[in-house]
Scaffold this active site. Sequence first.
Site, short mmCIF file in Angstrom:
data_model
loop_
_atom_site.label_atom_id
_atom_site.label_comp_id
_atom_site.label_asym_id
_atom_site.label_seq_id
_atom_site.Cartn_x
_atom_site.Cartn_y
_atom_site.Cartn_z
N GLU A 89 -15.29 -4.63 39.52
CA GLU A 89 -13.92 -4.74 40.00
C GLU A 89 -13.77 -4.24 41.43
OE1 GLU A 89 -12.93 -2.25 36.58
OE2 GLU A 89 -11.77 -1.01 37.97
N CYS A 109 -22.41 3.12 36.33
CA CYS A 109 -22.82 4.23 37.19
C CYS A 109 -23.59 5.26 36.35
CB CYS A 109 -21.60 4.89 37.82
SG CYS A 109 -21.98 6.24 38.97
N SER A 188 -18.17 6.75 50.00
CA SER A 188 -17.88 7.96 49.21
C SER A 188 -19.06 8.26 48.29
CB SER A 188 -16.61 7.72 48.39
OG SER A 188 -16.35 8.82 47.55
N CYS A 330 -10.83 3.99 38.57
CA CYS A 330 -12.15 3.41 38.81
C CYS A 330 -12.83 3.00 37.49
CB CYS A 330 -12.95 4.48 39.53
SG CYS A 330 -14.64 4.12 39.78
N1 SAH Z 1 -19.71 7.55 43.23
C1 SAH Z 1 -18.92 7.72 44.40
C2 SAH Z 1 -17.93 6.61 44.66
C3 SAH Z 1 -17.19 6.02 43.49
S1 SAH Z 1 -15.98 7.04 42.69
C4 SAH Z 1 -18.25 9.07 44.39
O1 SAH Z 1 -18.41 9.80 43.44
O2 SAH Z 1 -17.58 9.41 45.37
C5 SAH Z 1 -14.71 7.15 43.88
C6 SAH Z 1 -13.79 8.34 43.70
O3 SAH Z 1 -12.91 8.14 42.56
C7 SAH Z 1 -14.54 9.62 43.43
O4 SAH Z 1 -13.98 10.67 44.17
C8 SAH Z 1 -14.31 9.79 41.94
O5 SAH Z 1 -14.51 11.11 41.55
C9 SAH Z 1 -12.89 9.30 41.79
N2 SAH Z 1 -12.43 8.99 40.43
C10 SAH Z 1 -13.17 8.63 39.37
N3 SAH Z 1 -12.39 8.47 38.28
C11 SAH Z 1 -11.12 8.74 38.67
C12 SAH Z 1 -9.85 8.76 37.99
N4 SAH Z 1 -9.75 8.44 36.71
N5 SAH Z 1 -8.76 9.09 38.71
C13 SAH Z 1 -8.85 9.39 40.02
N6 SAH Z 1 -10.01 9.38 40.71
C14 SAH Z 1 -11.13 9.07 40.04
#
Ligand code: SAH
Length: 338
Positions: A89, A109, A188, A330
């Site tokens: 997505e 992931c 990120s 996400c």
């Molecule tokens: N793996 C990378 C990029 C993908 S996640 C990383 O960890 O940065 C992108 C961001 O979304 C990360 O900061 C992650 O912790 C956050 N994220 C994941 N699930 C989430 C949720 N349910 N609500 C808000 N942010 C979330």
Amino acid sequence: MENIFNFTKIELESFLVQKGYKKFLASQIFNWLYEKKEYDFAKFTNVKKETVEFLKNTFDTSFIEIAKVEEDKDVKKFLFSLKDGQKIESVLMYHNYGLSVCISSQVGCNMGCKFCESGRLKKVRDLETYEMLQQVIAIGNYINQKIDSVVIMGIGEPFDNYDNVIKFINLINDPKVLAIGARHITVSTCGLVPKIKAFADLGLQINLALSLHAPTDEKRKQIMNIANAYSLKEVFAALKYYQEKTKRRVTIEYIMLDKINDTQDDALTLAKLIKNYNVYVNLIPYNETKNIEFKASKQTQIDLFYNTLKKSGVDVTVRHKFGDKISAACGQLRSKEI
Ligand code: SAH
């Protein structure tokens, strides 16, 4: 057959020269694909018939397909179907400063952050470069508008698919491809230390965001598996290295999880931790998802956390919440489909 959208200009030139064609053919191809948006080799009118045959027999031009679109007022969420049937997505956000697309870098992931829907489903495979590039192109074509910025913050850990992601960044940054300026691209990471250093060595001027989410190793280990591999000391040493190489400010992402990491004490510990670094903190309201027990922090708690950081001299913002009503967290849209 390899997808033509996997090739950078330099790669395509050297491939074509090896096959006995002129370097210039790569420029023609790039012009058709990215300027004229023509994806059928047969319609490349300035290319000789025999050459068109060679291209047809050599490269795949297929596109990832939009399987579903969910919309809210300032956001559109796209579910894509890949050639092998896998789903990913992407999110299009209408900011007041322009259009930004958040792309996925992997199918699932493996980082196993406990609050994250994408991690719950584990990695199936890395995305190829063309599958990342086509998320941006397909969305731009769908709305018939230019995309201003790209964030690599969707499903997946970009630094766990390092080479393809770097190629993707080079492509969208290329003036002859999508011409998205380095400062309009953000990657990120949850903190893969060796990759942060490798990335620093590239000296790119793109934005780096670190998903920190906790101010101590102990707390971080409770919610992020990666904290078992790299201590905060190692992560921040890598950030220091990155800043020496690039002179770029780093974004610290911090999800606000109710009673997990959102106390005033946490805020004070965080302020101390980042005191000597050129960073700013982006507080992220948590998107709750029904498969995971974590709750979003109360607004009063977010306010207190924010104000405590501010008073400690930290540069801090609270992330605007997009797409509350649609599956914005996400990985939620994909997981709903599976
Ligand atoms: N793996 C990378 C990029 C993908 S996640 C990383 O960890 O940065 C992108 C961001 O979304 C990360 O900061 C992650 O912790 C956050 N994220 C994941 N699930 C989430 C949720 N349910 N609500 C808000 N942010 C979330």
